[in-house]
Structures are given as C-alpha cells and as structure tokens.
Motif scaffolding. Sequence first.
Motif, PDB file in Angstrom:
ATOM      1  N   GLN A 193       0.792  -1.231   0.000  1.00 26.54           N
ATOM      2  CA  GLN A 193       0.000   0.000   0.000  1.00 26.54           C
ATOM      3  C   GLN A 193       0.831   1.290   0.000  1.00 26.54           C
ATOM      4  O   GLN A 193       0.289   2.369  -0.268  1.00 26.54           O
ATOM      5  N   ARG A 194       2.152   1.195   0.255  1.00 32.25           N
ATOM      6  CA  ARG A 194       2.948   2.429   0.309  1.00 32.25           C
ATOM      7  C   ARG A 194       2.920   3.146  -1.051  1.00 32.25           C
ATOM      8  O   ARG A 194       2.930   2.520  -2.116  1.00 32.25           O
ATOM      9  N   GLY A 195       2.872   4.480  -0.964  1.00 36.09           N
ATOM     10  CA  GLY A 195       2.848   5.282  -2.177  1.00 36.09           C
ATOM     11  C   GLY A 195       1.542   5.224  -2.938  1.00 36.09           C
ATOM     12  O   GLY A 195       1.438   5.756  -4.049  1.00 36.09           O
ATOM     13  N   ARG A 196       0.523   4.601  -2.340  1.00 37.14           N
ATOM     14  CA  ARG A 196      -0.753   4.440  -3.041  1.00 37.14           C
ATOM     15  C   ARG A 196      -1.885   5.048  -2.220  1.00 37.14           C
ATOM     16  O   ARG A 196      -1.679   5.506  -1.108  1.00 37.14           O
ATOM     17  N   SER A 197      -3.074   4.995  -2.784  1.00 37.32           N
ATOM     18  CA  SER A 197      -4.258   5.497  -2.094  1.00 37.32           C
ATOM     19  C   SER A 197      -5.262   4.367  -1.918  1.00 37.32           C
ATOM     20  O   SER A 197      -5.347   3.469  -2.755  1.00 37.32           O
ATOM     21  N   ALA A 198      -5.992   4.420  -0.826  1.00 42.55           N
ATOM     22  CA  ALA A 198      -7.015   3.414  -0.554  1.00 42.55           C
ATOM     23  C   ALA A 198      -8.135   4.074   0.233  1.00 42.55           C
ATOM     24  O   ALA A 198      -7.998   5.214   0.693  1.00 42.55           O
TER      25      ALA A 198
END
Length: 200
Positions: free
Chosen positions: A99-104
């Motif tokens: 999930q790092r560097g991403r959006s959720a």
Amino acid sequence: MPPRIVLASQSPSRRMLLENAGVDPVCHPAHVDEDALIARATGGPSDVVATLARAKAEAVAPAYPGDVVVGCDSMLLLDGTLQGKPHTIEATIERWRAQRGRSAQLLTGHAIGYRGRWVVETTATTVHFGAASDADIAAYARSGEPLECAGAFTLEALGSWFIDSIEGDPTSVIGLSVPLLRRALYSFGLDASQFWRPHG
C-alpha cells in the motif's frame, strides 16, 4: 438517569476520540464472530463493515436500554479487497509494501442505537499512503502499533509519519466519526453537549 454513550468496542483509539470530545463513555466490548459475519455478509464492502458494526452494537444494546449504544468496525479497501487487522509483524510488512505510495479507502461502519431506533451508516475516507522505506516499514511493524489496526496503520501516533494526506473525516479514520455520531444524536432528539463531562 440521563442517557450515556456506550461504546461496544475495546479500541483505545475510539475511546480516546470520545474522551477528547468531552465524553466519558461506558466501554463494553462486544464479542462477535467477525469471520463468520464477513462470510455471510451480502452487498458491497460498505455493507460488510456496517453489518459488523451492527452486530457489535446489538450484542451489547440489551444491557443498556436507556443509553446510546455505538458499534463500529473499520476496514481498508485496497484494489477492491477489504483488509482487516494484520495481527502479525510479517503480515503488516507485507501489507505496507503493497500500500505504500498508493491510495485506498478506509471504510468505517457505524451502528448507533437508542431506545430501539438505529442509525446505520458507513463513512468512506481516502487515505494517501506515503512511500515509506523498507527500514521504516519494518520498524513500524516491530513497534506493534499497527498489528491490531484496520489497514495496518494509525493516524494519530507513529503511523502519522507515513500518511501523506486524507480526504474526508479524520475522526472516521481513527475509528469513529464524531460528526456522524452528532447527527445520529440529533435524529434521536438528543444534543451532543448533554453527554459532555461537567466542567468544574
């Protein structure tokens, strides 16, 4: 006796939110079979967390007929899949690498009951994760803090290093939407301020 707010949760973050908002809740953790409820849940991700929240609130509500009972459940929606608590250091590291560097989306289901009436609603907040280094991910996992947190992070403690921004209600990300609770109280004919601890 005036109504109290009963928190059907053992989450220290939810308790802290209410205490910071002037409320000393009655804490009565609900014990439900979350895996079984998830397996039986119908509908989309928002319905799953709402179902869990309602099961928790309904498990506790009979013991508090004159009080406001609040049940919550949070899960992270990443790539269309709901992520619960990682529980282990290894799973936390794996989750953060994904999930790092991403959006959720952090989904928090709420079930708020008072005298047989219910407000059941899910809040959705977009979380933008920072591009944390491998060393920081490992250190964060070893701290133990994210192991029992939905999405393997906290917004209010060590995890704040690795959350670049959020879009939505920050209290919902921590585990309980205080604005939603206020709206529910109003729908029951109650005021938020009547639950505040007295100032002396």
